[in-house]
Design a protein around this motif. Structure first.
Motif, PDB file in Angstrom:
ATOM      1  N   GLU A  34     -79.604  92.286 102.843  1.00 23.86           N
ATOM      2  CA  GLU A  34     -81.111  92.063 102.194  1.00 23.86           C
ATOM      3  C   GLU A  34     -81.798  90.885 103.179  1.00 23.86           C
ATOM      4  O   GLU A  34     -82.986  90.763 103.276  1.00 23.86           O
ATOM      5  N   GLY A  35     -80.920  90.019 103.518  1.00 26.34           N
ATOM      6  CA  GLY A  35     -81.580  89.101 104.390  1.00 26.34           C
ATOM      7  C   GLY A  35     -81.939  89.488 105.753  1.00 26.34           C
ATOM      8  O   GLY A  35     -83.365  89.195 106.102  1.00 26.34           O
ATOM      9  N   PHE A  36     -81.387  90.355 106.485  1.00 32.67           N
ATOM     10  CA  PHE A  36     -81.677  91.072 107.709  1.00 32.67           C
ATOM     11  C   PHE A  36     -83.113  91.805 107.227  1.00 32.67           C
ATOM     12  O   PHE A  36     -84.100  91.622 108.283  1.00 32.67           O
ATOM     13  N   ALA A  38     -85.541  91.198 104.945  1.00 29.06           N
ATOM     14  CA  ALA A  38     -86.416  90.126 104.844  1.00 29.06           C
ATOM     15  C   ALA A  38     -86.956  89.850 106.034  1.00 29.06           C
ATOM     16  O   ALA A  38     -88.138  89.663 106.248  1.00 29.06           O
ATOM     17  N   GLY A  39     -86.020  89.411 107.017  1.00 28.70           N
ATOM     18  CA  GLY A  39     -86.268  89.057 108.573  1.00 28.70           C
ATOM     19  C   GLY A  39     -87.155  89.834 109.136  1.00 28.70           C
ATOM     20  O   GLY A  39     -88.136  89.605 109.788  1.00 28.70           O
ATOM     21  N   LYS A  40     -86.755  91.188 109.276  1.00 25.34           N
ATOM     22  CA  LYS A  40     -87.408  92.284 110.019  1.00 25.34           C
ATOM     23  C   LYS A  40     -88.875  92.506 109.509  1.00 25.34           C
ATOM     24  O   LYS A  40     -89.750  92.706 110.068  1.00 25.34           O
ATOM     25  N   ALA A  41     -88.780  92.236 108.130  1.00 26.99           N
ATOM     26  CA  ALA A  41     -90.253  92.432 107.389  1.00 26.99           C
ATOM     27  C   ALA A  41     -91.217  91.143 107.872  1.00 26.99           C
ATOM     28  O   ALA A  41     -92.404  91.500 108.289  1.00 26.99           O
ATOM     29  N   CYS A  42     -90.684  90.033 107.941  1.00 34.56           N
ATOM     30  CA  CYS A  42     -91.348  88.908 108.605  1.00 34.56           C
ATOM     31  C   CYS A  42     -91.771  89.209 109.967  1.00 34.56           C
ATOM     32  O   CYS A  42     -92.973  89.090 110.531  1.00 34.56           O
ATOM     33  N   GLU A  43     -90.891  89.766 110.625  1.00 36.32           N
ATOM     34  CA  GLU A  43     -91.373  90.246 112.021  1.00 36.32           C
ATOM     35  C   GLU A  43     -92.299  91.102 112.574  1.00 36.32           C
ATOM     36  O   GLU A  43     -93.136  91.320 112.962  1.00 36.32           O
ATOM     37  N   ILE A  45     -94.588  91.836 109.916  1.00 31.48           N
ATOM     38  CA  ILE A  45     -95.952  91.317 109.602  1.00 31.48           C
ATOM     39  C   ILE A  45     -96.607  90.485 110.641  1.00 31.48           C
ATOM     40  O   ILE A  45     -97.717  90.420 110.793  1.00 31.48           O
ATOM     41  N   ALA A  52     -99.280  93.757 105.691  1.00 36.98           N
ATOM     42  CA  ALA A  52     -98.456  93.199 104.993  1.00 36.98           C
ATOM     43  C   ALA A  52     -97.951  93.594 103.721  1.00 36.98           C
ATOM     44  O   ALA A  52     -96.851  93.804 103.472  1.00 36.98           O
ATOM     45  N   THR A  56     -94.264  94.458 103.006  1.00 33.35           N
ATOM     46  CA  THR A  56     -93.422  94.016 101.830  1.00 33.35           C
ATOM     47  C   THR A  56     -93.028  94.833 100.852  1.00 33.35           C
ATOM     48  O   THR A  56     -91.789  94.753 100.448  1.00 33.35           O
ATOM     49  N   MET A  59     -89.880  96.318 102.288  1.00 34.85           N
ATOM     50  CA  MET A  59     -88.969  95.710 102.521  1.00 34.85           C
ATOM     51  C   MET A  59     -88.321  95.540 100.970  1.00 34.85           C
ATOM     52  O   MET A  59     -86.908  95.721 100.684  1.00 34.85           O
ATOM     53  N   LEU A  60     -88.821  95.643  99.977  1.00 38.56           N
ATOM     54  CA  LEU A  60     -88.393  95.471  98.666  1.00 38.56           C
ATOM     55  C   LEU A  60     -87.744  96.699  98.135  1.00 38.56           C
ATOM     56  O   LEU A  60     -86.715  96.721  97.530  1.00 38.56           O
ATOM     57  N   GLN A  63     -84.252  96.486 100.279  1.00 33.15           N
ATOM     58  CA  GLN A  63     -83.572  95.538  99.472  1.00 33.15           C
ATOM     59  C   GLN A  63     -83.107  96.088  98.009  1.00 33.15           C
ATOM     60  O   GLN A  63     -81.801  95.767  97.780  1.00 33.15           O
TER      61      GLN A  63
END
Lengths: 84, 318
Positions: A34-36, A38-43, A45, A52, A56, A59-60, A63
């Motif tokens: 799930e951290g991966f 979240a990281g890829k979603a930030c990348e 965005i 966004a 998001t 991502m959810l 996850q």
């Protein structure tokens, strides 16, 4: 030390030990995965901030699927503690 | 046979053996990236060398704690009646040995990315180094928690006759040791990426520090959960009932919160790392990135919370 261990006491003990092993090891994968996500979603965005909301949401959803194995571990651990 | 001294020596060996792994790998990564950077920018070799040594010194601190705990275990007085029992001594060794893994590795990974950053943009050296040092300091916290728990176990008082109490002491070390791995490594990964971002966009320096710190704070939660459960295990009363299921509950409790914290710590660190690179690319959208990071991290932390809940339920069954 443990003078009169009955069969049911032994089963109870192993169920509790199993519950700890289950939740401990079961939490590793979903946590990293799930951290991966979240990281890829930030990348993503950062590349296209206008998407966004879509990113998001994706991502959810991703996850949530990844979380399912963590929830299985939780359910099995709770079953071992309270049902077996 | 002197089982107390025997277990102290076993604990000392485990402590320093495990405790050397993280810092060894991490500092090797730092050295490697410093060399790569020097190859690209031979003109700044001496600055790279200085930064490399500073970064490695911080990463080293986790294994220095392990060395101190090993020495305390080797040179302790085990003939006095107040000496702790075998379980507490092995627990102290495992706690500090495992607890140094993540912080050593994380501190080294942070310094490695900072080396590449200084090589890429030598003008931003001061800023890159300060982001690296702040990030590394946070990545060292889990190893400090482990150090504290080890000292509590070594100086915690005389061995009791209750085997469940003794197993709780061993498992308190195991819980804190494993629980420190993810948070240390995760915080280090995010510190590295924030240092890298600072070299690419030095003007976004303060935004990068705040994003990194918020992300690292979330990545530290599994270590805090482990510390909490580990203290609860240390303070299990001597009068606890001696049954096989209490023993199993104590072991399960320590493993659940300790091992369960590895994944969420690393995962939250990954999320914070990518958020820091995103802020470096587009500092104006900082709030959007931090929001996405926190949402993602919250979901990733849920498994650590499940592990905490199971550990607390098992603790109540003792």
């Amino acid at each position: 030390m443990f003078d009169q261990i009955t069969g049911s006491e032994l089963i109870r003990a192993f169920a509790l030990l199993g519950a700890g092993l289950c939740m401990g090891f079961g939490a590793i994968g979903p946590g990293i995965g799930e951290g991966f996500a979240a990281g890829k979603a930030c990348e993503g965005i950062s590349r296209s901030p206008e998407h966004a909301n879509l990113l998001t949401r994706t991502m959810l959803v991703g996850q949530a699927v990844s979380e399912s194995t963590g929830i299985y571990s939780l359910v099995v651990a709770l079953l071992l503690i309270f049902v077996v | 046979m002197d089982t107390v001294a025997l277990s102290a020596y076993l604990g000392a060996g485990l402590c320093m053996g495990l405790g050397a792994i993280g810092a060894g790998i991490g500092e090797g990564l730092t050295g490697g990236d410093a060399a790569r950077s020097m190859d690209r920018q031979p003109a700044v070799s001496s600055r790279l060398m200085r930064n490399m040594l500073i970064g490695q010194a911080v990463a080293e601190s986790a294994s220095i704690f392990a060395l101190v705990v090993s020495m305390l275990l080797i040179f302790g007085d085990y003939s006095s009646p107040t000496s702790p029992g075998p379980a507490a001594l092995i627990g102290a060794g495992l706690c500090m040995g495992l607890g140094a893994l993540g912080s050593g590795l994380g501190g080294g990974m942070a310094a490695a990315e900072a080396m590449m950053g200084v090589g890429r943009n030598p003008g931003a050296e001061r800023r890159v180094t300060s982001v690296m040092l702040i990030g590394q300091a946070v990545a060292q916290t889990p190893s400090i928690f482990s150090f504290v728990v080890s000292l509590l176990l070594i100086f915690g008082g005389a061995e009791t006759a209750n085997p469940i109490k003794e197993s709780a002491l061993l498992m308190s070390g195991v819980a804190m040791g494993f629980g420190a791995i993810g948070s240390g490594a995760g915080s280090g990964i995010s510190a590295g990426r924030a240092s890298d971002g600072t070299s690419k966009r030095p003007a976004a320096y303060s935004k990068l520090i705040s994003t990194m710190l918020v992300g690292q704070a979330v990545a530290q939660t599994p270590a805090v959960f482990a510390l909490m459960v580990s203290l609860l295990l240390i303070f299990v009363p001597d009068t606890v009932s001696v049954t096989l299921s209490s023993l199993a509950a104590v072991i399960g409790c320590g493993i659940s919160v300790g091992v369960g914290g590895i994944g969420p710590g690393i995962g939250a660190g990954f999320a914070a790392a990518e958020a820091a690179s995103a802020v470096a690319k587009n500092p104006l959208k900082e709030t959007l990135f931090v929001r996405t990071m926190l949402t993602g991290q919250a979901v990733a932390q849920s498994t650590a919370i499940y592990a905490l809940v199971i550990a607390l339920v098992l603790l109540r069954l003792i």
